[in-house]
Write an enzyme that holds these catalytic residues in place. Structure first.
Site, PDB file in Angstrom:
ATOM      1  N   ALA A 264      -1.189   1.641  -0.698  1.00  0.00           N
ATOM      2  CA  ALA A 264      -0.439   2.244   0.674  1.00  0.00           C
ATOM      3  C   ALA A 264       0.943   2.214   0.812  1.00  0.00           C
ATOM      4  O   ALA A 264       1.636   3.256   1.197  1.00  0.00           O
ATOM      5  CB  ALA A 264      -1.203   1.581   1.994  1.00  0.00           C
ATOM      6  N   GLY A 265       1.475   1.158   0.017  1.00  0.00           N
ATOM      7  CA  GLY A 265       3.000   1.264   0.330  1.00  0.00           C
ATOM      8  C   GLY A 265       3.766   2.065  -0.176  1.00  0.00           C
ATOM      9  O   GLY A 265       3.356   2.657  -1.400  1.00  0.00           O
ATOM     10  N   PRO A 266       4.946   2.561   0.364  1.00  0.00           N
ATOM     11  CA  PRO A 266       5.453   2.150   1.564  1.00  0.00           C
ATOM     12  C   PRO A 266       5.120   2.690   2.750  1.00  0.00           C
ATOM     13  O   PRO A 266       5.356   2.407   3.850  1.00  0.00           O
ATOM     14  CB  PRO A 266       6.836   2.496   1.292  1.00  0.00           C
ATOM     15  CG  PRO A 266       7.027   3.752   0.637  1.00  0.00           C
ATOM     16  CD  PRO A 266       5.740   3.874  -0.484  1.00  0.00           C
ATOM     17  N   GLY A 267       3.951   3.531   2.706  1.00  0.00           N
ATOM     18  CA  GLY A 267       3.263   3.865   4.186  1.00  0.00           C
ATOM     19  C   GLY A 267       3.451   5.493   4.580  1.00  0.00           C
ATOM     20  O   GLY A 267       3.003   5.725   5.403  1.00  0.00           O
ATOM     21  N   GLY A 268       4.182   6.188   3.820  1.00  0.00           N
ATOM     22  CA  GLY A 268       4.415   7.650   4.267  1.00  0.00           C
ATOM     23  C   GLY A 268       3.396   8.484   4.253  1.00  0.00           C
ATOM     24  O   GLY A 268       2.903   9.150   5.316  1.00  0.00           O
ATOM     25  N   GLU A 288      -2.458  -3.033   0.393  1.00  0.00           N
ATOM     26  CA  GLU A 288      -1.190  -2.777  -0.240  1.00  0.00           C
ATOM     27  C   GLU A 288      -1.159  -4.311  -0.807  1.00  0.00           C
ATOM     28  O   GLU A 288      -1.086  -5.520  -0.082  1.00  0.00           O
ATOM     29  CB  GLU A 288       0.030  -2.555   0.422  1.00  0.00           C
ATOM     30  CG  GLU A 288       1.262  -2.673  -0.097  1.00  0.00           C
ATOM     31  CD  GLU A 288       1.612  -1.952  -1.612  1.00  0.00           C
ATOM     32  OE1 GLU A 288       1.841  -2.439  -2.517  1.00  0.00           O
ATOM     33  OE2 GLU A 288       1.036  -0.601  -1.751  1.00  0.00           O
ATOM     34  N   ASP A 314      -5.272  -7.001  -4.281  1.00  0.00           N
ATOM     35  CA  ASP A 314      -5.191  -6.134  -5.487  1.00  0.00           C
ATOM     36  C   ASP A 314      -6.324  -4.835  -5.140  1.00  0.00           C
ATOM     37  O   ASP A 314      -7.403  -5.205  -4.943  1.00  0.00           O
ATOM     38  CB  ASP A 314      -5.877  -7.096  -6.592  1.00  0.00           C
ATOM     39  CG  ASP A 314      -5.810  -6.095  -8.104  1.00  0.00           C
ATOM     40  OD1 ASP A 314      -6.241  -5.250  -7.974  1.00  0.00           O
ATOM     41  OD2 ASP A 314      -5.317  -6.830  -8.949  1.00  0.00           O
ATOM     42  N   ASP A 332      -3.181   6.305  -4.690  1.00  0.00           N
ATOM     43  CA  ASP A 332      -1.755   6.996  -4.843  1.00  0.00           C
ATOM     44  C   ASP A 332      -1.335   5.816  -5.638  1.00  0.00           C
ATOM     45  O   ASP A 332      -0.610   4.988  -5.401  1.00  0.00           O
ATOM     46  CB  ASP A 332      -0.789   6.916  -3.465  1.00  0.00           C
ATOM     47  CG  ASP A 332       0.328   7.508  -3.842  1.00  0.00           C
ATOM     48  OD1 ASP A 332       0.716   8.105  -4.915  1.00  0.00           O
ATOM     49  OD2 ASP A 332       1.313   7.231  -2.777  1.00  0.00           O
ATOM     50  N   CYS A 385       2.842  10.331  -8.525  1.00  0.00           N
ATOM     51  CA  CYS A 385       4.176  10.929  -8.631  1.00  0.00           C
ATOM     52  C   CYS A 385       4.817  11.128  -9.897  1.00  0.00           C
ATOM     53  O   CYS A 385       5.816  10.386 -10.230  1.00  0.00           O
ATOM     54  CB  CYS A 385       5.242  10.133  -7.860  1.00  0.00           C
ATOM     55  SG  CYS A 385       6.515  11.238  -7.460  1.00  0.00           S
TER      56      CYS A 385
END
Length: 457
Positions: A264-268, A288, A314, A332, A385
């Protein structure tokens, strides 16, 4: 402290931290600007000098090597950064040559003393004697191959150029390579999101072409808007918005569904999922592995009135420990980040092709664990990404070979078209998959890859 102007000193210090401490300029620079108390004009100059120098570092290093007649590896790193900053001003800005040279010499003097200042002065005056076009010709002539020539002139490592060409060729669009490389070197406009069902796009803002929750301001600092909204209006790339919405809107949501954001980090994306879960009566959990980034996730979702449990495990363990438990999972995955080079220009210099196998192994493990955690009929969104085919198509192909007909691929391109205001140009990949690939040059987003997989009932 050097005799250089505060604007250039902050730029130099930020670039040094990027190279010396693996800092990220997009995280470090805003704090440095706030501490320095620079005027709006000086802050804009600092931002341009910092990002411009980092983006074009490969080109500038080639110029410095020729002008100094020595390998850049033989130049003291702080002095090299002062030279890079000077070359950027000489070749890519309207800063007067004497100011660019003198200020950069002062930075070199502070970093390495009188000898370093004399060396920097000689190199920069040599650079100033030729035009930017002349220097492009010089470095083109120094290249040993066509790919090296393209990499030097567009400031991309050769392995990245080749990875991009292969990814574009998979869509039959290899002729777009130059446009993509140019887009990576352009400053991206700030894109924001209004969390769905909680916030509205502000009056006067311009909606983004694809995401129904995306917008851009006509000008000004978005920080005040973010603060006054309690975080329900936030900076977020349109590609990230679409990745989260592709999962939540792939099929209608049933009340009581259980969702998991595995990395999940950073959460956007977590914030968008939380808003969607609140609107549809779903339960969202987030995970995360990094405690610091888990803290950022908690901050990101603070404006959403939904209780979201954020674990710090993990992801491979977290998902596999709950078999057949989740209706939707977002993976992600950690990746090379080659899709975000506009916003994180230093990332192109931090990764090497030798990093890819380790990352793809992790990506495959996370996707397999997520598949285990899906209930029959559940959907996983596999997102990177990065457009690198080893991190996208190959990871998904490996899972499909392992699980066979237990998995069904949805048409992510059709989902994104159904979500979007206008129809994005998303050609079908040569492998016939349903994967959607976004691009900076084509969609003005990060190069986000989105795959939707459903576990057969």
């Amino acid at each position: 402290m050097s005799g250089a102007s505060p604007a250039r000193q902050v730029a130099f210090d930020t670039i040094r931290a990027v190279h010396e401490s693996d800092a990220y300029a997009n995280l470090l620079l805003p704090r440095a600007l706030a501490r320095a108390g620079l005027s709006t004009a000086d802050a804009a100059l600092t931002t341009e000098l910092t990002y411009g120098t980092l983006r074009r570092q490969g080109t500038y290093d080639a110029v410095i090597g020729l002008a100094a007649d020595r390998s850049i590896h033989d130049i003291d790193p702080p002095v090299l950064d002062a030279l890079r900053l000077g070359v950027h001003q000489l070749l890519s800005t309207r800063v007067a040559s004497h100011a660019a040279v003198n200020e950069s010499v002062e930075l070199a003097r502070s970093a390495g003393g009188r000898g370093a200042a004399g060396f920097a002065n000689a190199v920069l005056r040599r650079v100033a004697r030729d035009t930017p076009g002349d220097w492009i010709t010089h470095i083109e002539q120094s290249a040993r191959s066509d790919d090296e020539r393209l990499g030097l002139t567009t400031s991309h490592p050769v392995w990245v150029v080749r990875a991009f060409r292969r990814a574009l060729a998979a869509e039959g669009r290899a002729d777009e390579l130059h446009a993509l490389l140019a887009a990576d070197n352009a400053s991206p406009r700030v894109t924001m999101a209004a969390l769905p069902g909680i916030a509205e796009v502000p009056d006067g803002a311009r909606r983004t072409p694809f995401s129904p929750v995306g917008f851009r301001l006509e000008g000004g600092d978005p920080e005040g808007l973010i603060t006054s909204s309690g975080g329900t209006l936030r900076v977020q790339d349109e590609g990230s918005q679409l990745a989260a919405l592709a999962l939540t809107r792939a099929v209608p949501v049933r009340a009581g569904e259980r969702w998991l954001d595995l990395c999940a980090g950073p959460g956007g994306k977590t914030a968008v999922l939380a808003a969607e879960a609140l609107a549809h009566g779903a339960i969202l959990e987030a995970n995360e592995v990094s405690p610091a980034r888990a803290g950022l996730v908690r901050q990101a979702i603070a404006g959403v009135p939904l209780r979201v449990e954020v674990s710090e495990q993990d992801g491979r363990v977290r998902a596999a420990a709950s078999p057949d438990a989740y209706d939707r999972i977002l993976v992600d995955a950690p990746c090379t980040g080659l899709g975000a080079l506009r916003r994180r220009p230093e990332a192109r210099w931090r990764k090497a092709p030798t990093d890819v196998p380790e990352l793809t192994a992790l990506q495959g493990d996370l996707l397999r664990a997520a598949f285990t955690g899906l209930r029959p009929g559940g959907i996983v969104a596999y997102v990177t990404c990065s457009p690198h085919l080893a991190e996208t198509a190959s990871v998904v192909a490996d899972l499909r070979r392992e699980v066979g007909d237990q998995i069904e691929e949805l048409d992510a391109r059709a989902v994104i078209r159904s979500v979007s205001h206008s129809e994005p140009d998303l050609p079908e990949p040569a492998d016939g998959s349903g994967r959607a690939q976004l691009w900076p040059h084509r969609h003005n987003t990060d190069a986000m890859s989105i795959t939707l997989l459903r576990k057969r009932a």
